[in-house]
Scaffold this active site. Structure first.
Site, mmCIF file in Angstrom:
data_model
loop_
_atom_site.group_PDB
_atom_site.id
_atom_site.type_symbol
_atom_site.label_atom_id
_atom_site.label_comp_id
_atom_site.label_asym_id
_atom_site.label_seq_id
_atom_site.Cartn_x
_atom_site.Cartn_y
_atom_site.Cartn_z
ATOM 1 N N TYR A 243 3.905 -0.118 -6.187
ATOM 2 C CA TYR A 243 3.019 -0.256 -5.043
ATOM 3 C C TYR A 243 2.505 -1.684 -5.137
ATOM 4 O O TYR A 243 1.933 -2.082 -6.163
ATOM 5 C CB TYR A 243 1.858 0.729 -5.123
ATOM 6 C CG TYR A 243 0.889 0.604 -3.972
ATOM 7 C CD1 TYR A 243 1.040 1.387 -2.836
ATOM 8 C CD2 TYR A 243 -0.170 -0.299 -4.018
ATOM 9 C CE1 TYR A 243 0.149 1.277 -1.774
ATOM 10 C CE2 TYR A 243 -1.057 -0.417 -2.963
ATOM 11 C CZ TYR A 243 -0.891 0.372 -1.841
ATOM 12 O OH TYR A 243 -1.772 0.247 -0.797
ATOM 13 N N ASP B 287 -1.212 4.767 2.141
ATOM 14 C CA ASP B 287 -1.325 3.892 0.971
ATOM 15 C C ASP B 287 -1.573 4.697 -0.302
ATOM 16 O O ASP B 287 -1.002 4.386 -1.355
ATOM 17 C CB ASP B 287 -2.419 2.851 1.185
ATOM 18 C CG ASP B 287 -2.048 1.805 2.226
ATOM 19 O OD1 ASP B 287 -0.909 1.835 2.744
ATOM 20 O OD2 ASP B 287 -2.901 0.960 2.538
ATOM 21 N N ASP C 108 -10.555 -9.088 -1.838
ATOM 22 C CA ASP C 108 -10.451 -7.973 -0.903
ATOM 23 C C ASP C 108 -10.843 -6.673 -1.595
ATOM 24 O O ASP C 108 -10.189 -6.262 -2.549
ATOM 25 C CB ASP C 108 -9.013 -7.897 -0.391
ATOM 26 C CG ASP C 108 -8.785 -6.776 0.611
ATOM 27 O OD1 ASP C 108 -9.719 -6.014 0.907
ATOM 28 O OD2 ASP C 108 -7.641 -6.669 1.085
ATOM 29 N N GLU D 151 -7.645 -0.060 -4.686
ATOM 30 C CA GLU D 151 -6.307 0.387 -5.088
ATOM 31 C C GLU D 151 -6.123 0.273 -6.598
ATOM 32 O O GLU D 151 -5.540 1.166 -7.236
ATOM 33 C CB GLU D 151 -5.239 -0.415 -4.331
ATOM 34 C CG GLU D 151 -5.228 -0.090 -2.848
ATOM 35 C CD GLU D 151 -4.539 -1.133 -1.987
ATOM 36 O OE1 GLU D 151 -3.997 -0.745 -0.949
ATOM 37 O OE2 GLU D 151 -4.542 -2.334 -2.346
#
Length: 157
Positions: free
Chosen positions: A6, A71, A93, A99
Site C-alpha cells: 500500500y 484505502d 498530511d 495510514e
C-alpha cells in the site's frame, strides 16, 4: 519473491506530487515490490472520479466513505505499507500519518520514506512507529522481502 504494498502518499500540492511520482518511479524499478498488485490510492479513485478535476468530491459523503473504506481495504490486502512522507509543515498530511498508525495497529511492516536530504525533525510517533525510515534514493534497492527494524536516528520531537 515480491511483496505487495500500500503506497501512502499525498498529492495536494506540487511538492507532495513530486515526492509521490519520484517514489512510485523508484518502486517500479525495485524487484522486491509487485507494483502490478500493489495499491496506490490515487490509482484507485472511487468510480474513477478524479478529485483534481472535481474538487467538490472532497465534500461528498459517499465519495469520502468509499475512499476511506477502499484505502483501508488496500492496507488490509497488501503485505506492507510504504509511506512517502514529507515532514515539512506545508506538506505533512494527517491522512498518511493515519495510514501509518492503522498499519502499525494491524501489525503490518511500515517503511517511512522521506525526501532525499530531509533535515526536518519528525514527530516521534511516525519516527518510532515504523519498521524502517529510508530516503527516496533507497527505494530502488531496498529489500522489501525482509524489512528489518531499524531505530530511527534522525531528529524527533
Amino acid at each position: 519473491m515480491t511483496k505487495t504494498a500500500y503506497i501512502a502518499s499525498s498529492w495536494f500540492n506540487p511538492e507532495q506530487t513530486a515526492l509521490m511520482n519520484a517514489g512510485v518511479a523508484a518502486l517500479k524499478q525495485n524487484t522486491t515490490v509487485d507494483m502490478d498488485n500493489s495499491y496506490l490510492p490515487l490509482a484507485h479513485q472511487y468510480k474513477g472520479l478524479d478529485t483534481t478535476e472535481h474538487p467538490e468530491l472532497l465534500s461528498d459523503t459517499e465519495w469520502q466513505m468509499a475512499t476511506f473504506n477502499g484505502d483501508v481495504q488496500g492496507i488490509n490486502n497488501t503485505d506492507l505499507v510504504i509511506a512517502l512522507y514529507d515532514p515539512k509543515l506545508e506538506n505533512s498530511d494527517p491522512g498518511v500519518l493515519w495510514e501509518i498508525g492503522y498499519a502499525y495497529g494491524i501489525r503490518k511492516p511500515v517503511i517511512l520514506v522521506l525526501p532525499d536530504g530531509n533535515e526536518m525533525p519528525i514527530n516521534l510517533m511516525p519516527a518510532i512507529g515504523v519498521t524502517a525510515v529510508i530516503n527516496v534514493a533507497d527505494l530502488t534497492d531496498y529489500n522489501f522481502n525482509f524489512p528489518n527494524y531499524v531505530v530511527y536516528q534522525g531528529k524527533a520531537y
